[in-house]
Design an enzyme around this catalytic site. Structure first.
Site, PDB file in Angstrom:
ATOM      1  N   GLU A  89       4.600 -10.043  14.769  1.00 27.58           N
ATOM      2  CA  GLU A  89       4.058 -10.496  16.051  1.00 27.58           C
ATOM      3  C   GLU A  89       4.491 -11.950  16.302  1.00 27.58           C
ATOM      4  OE1 GLU A  89      -0.065  -9.766  16.237  1.00 27.58           O
ATOM      5  OE2 GLU A  89      -0.238 -10.438  18.317  1.00 27.58           O
ATOM      6  N   ARG A 106       0.823  -1.219   0.000  1.00 20.27           N
ATOM      7  CA  ARG A 106       0.000   0.000   0.000  1.00 20.27           C
ATOM      8  C   ARG A 106       0.850   1.260   0.000  1.00 20.27           C
ATOM      9  NH1 ARG A 106      -2.861  -3.615   2.994  1.00 20.27           N
ATOM     10  NH2 ARG A 106      -1.871  -2.925   4.910  1.00 20.27           N
TER      11      ARG A 106
HETATM   12  P1  AMP Z   1       4.354  -2.194  11.546  1.00 24.38           P
HETATM   13  O1  AMP Z   1       5.611  -2.817  11.022  1.00 24.38           O
HETATM   14  O2  AMP Z   1       3.810  -2.908  12.758  1.00 24.38           O
HETATM   15  O3  AMP Z   1       4.504  -0.706  11.789  1.00 24.38           O
HETATM   16  O4  AMP Z   1       3.239  -2.413  10.444  1.00 24.38           O
HETATM   17  C1  AMP Z   1       3.171  -1.587   9.379  1.00 24.38           C
HETATM   18  C2  AMP Z   1       2.694  -2.278   8.137  1.00 24.38           C
HETATM   19  O5  AMP Z   1       1.620  -3.176   8.366  1.00 24.38           O
HETATM   20  C3  AMP Z   1       2.195  -1.224   7.185  1.00 24.38           C
HETATM   21  O6  AMP Z   1       2.789  -1.499   5.930  1.00 24.38           O
HETATM   22  C4  AMP Z   1       0.696  -1.380   7.170  1.00 24.38           C
HETATM   23  O7  AMP Z   1       0.243  -1.435   5.844  1.00 24.38           O
HETATM   24  C5  AMP Z   1       0.389  -2.679   7.885  1.00 24.38           C
HETATM   25  N1  AMP Z   1      -0.499  -2.536   9.050  1.00 24.38           N
HETATM   26  C6  AMP Z   1      -0.170  -2.765  10.344  1.00 24.38           C
HETATM   27  N2  AMP Z   1      -1.212  -2.619  11.164  1.00 24.38           N
HETATM   28  C7  AMP Z   1      -2.258  -2.270  10.381  1.00 24.38           C
HETATM   29  C8  AMP Z   1      -3.650  -1.965  10.634  1.00 24.38           C
HETATM   30  N3  AMP Z   1      -4.153  -1.981  11.870  1.00 24.38           N
HETATM   31  N4  AMP Z   1      -4.414  -1.621   9.577  1.00 24.38           N
HETATM   32  C9  AMP Z   1      -3.895  -1.586   8.326  1.00 24.38           C
HETATM   33  N5  AMP Z   1      -2.621  -1.872   8.025  1.00 24.38           N
HETATM   34  C10 AMP Z   1      -1.800  -2.224   9.036  1.00 24.38           C
END
Ligand code: AMP
Length: 175
Positions: free
Chosen positions: A100, A63
């Site tokens: 996770e 995205r």
């Molecule tokens: P993080 O590495 O945990 O910061 O996750 C970021 C990536 O996961 C981004 O590329 C987002 O597109 C996706 N992502 C994580 N959590 C969500 C959420 N609650 N809703 C939509 N996309 C998410």
């Protein structure tokens, strides 16, 4: 900084328990499909970084690509994709990051960024910050200078900002 752009939230659809129980997925497709909202989101991301020179805009699969490409066009910068492992056809640098459960890998073409180039990273959501932090390491491995990270939205409770060190982090809205 995170500004409270409530208009952004008006175009984001929360999906409960997706992709698994307990997670609220922030679906950005209503925003992307609305010409005024999509254009304004791109314009606002560009405005947040109006005071820095940018040579390359990095988009994070998948995205992030949708937002980073028009931001790059507006800035008259190059666009660089950071992709999941195995997708890029040429020589890559690779970084592992924690999910996770388990780990995942991101890659960038080795010649996508040259030493000293100023790089802006764009993605849709800042959650834990693991994805953005790994992307930052890839850029720095190639000698790029990170000028900032821009997001449509951040999930403030997860404090992803703390994983991005001293770098400038801008999000249009925070939950
Ligand atoms: P993080 O590495 O945990 O910061 O996750 C970021 C990536 O996961 C981004 O590329 C987002 O597109 C996706 N992502 C994580 N959590 C969500 C959420 N609650 N809703 C939509 N996309 C998410």
């Amino acid at each position: 900084m995170a500004a409270n752009a409530t208009w952004v939230r008006d175009h984001i659809r929360p999906i409960a328990d997706y992709p698994k129980p307990g997670i609220t997925f922030r679906d950005i497709t209503p925003l992307l499909g609305n010409a005024a909202a999509f254009g304004r989101a791109v314009d606002d991301l560009v405005t947040r970084f109006h005071d820095v020179a940018v040579d390359r805009v990095v988009g994070i699969e998948s995205r992030g690509f949708i937002l980073a490409a028009p931001v790059a066009y507006r800035l008259r910068s190059g666009f660089v994709p950071v992709r999941k492992a195995g997708k890029l056809p040429w020589a890559v640098a690779r970084e592992e990051y924690e999910l996770e459960y388990g780990t995942d890998k991101l890659e960038i073409h080795r010649d996508a960024i040259h030493p000293g180039e100023r790089v802006l990273v764009v993605d849709d959501v800042l959650a834990t910050g693991g994805t953005a932090a790994a992307t930052g390491r890839l850029i720095e491995t190639l000698g790029g200078v990170i000028v900032g990270f821009g997001f449509l939205l951040e999930l403030a409770d997860l404090d992803g900002r703390s994983r991005l060190g001293e770098h400038r982090v801008e999000s249009l809205t925070a939950y």
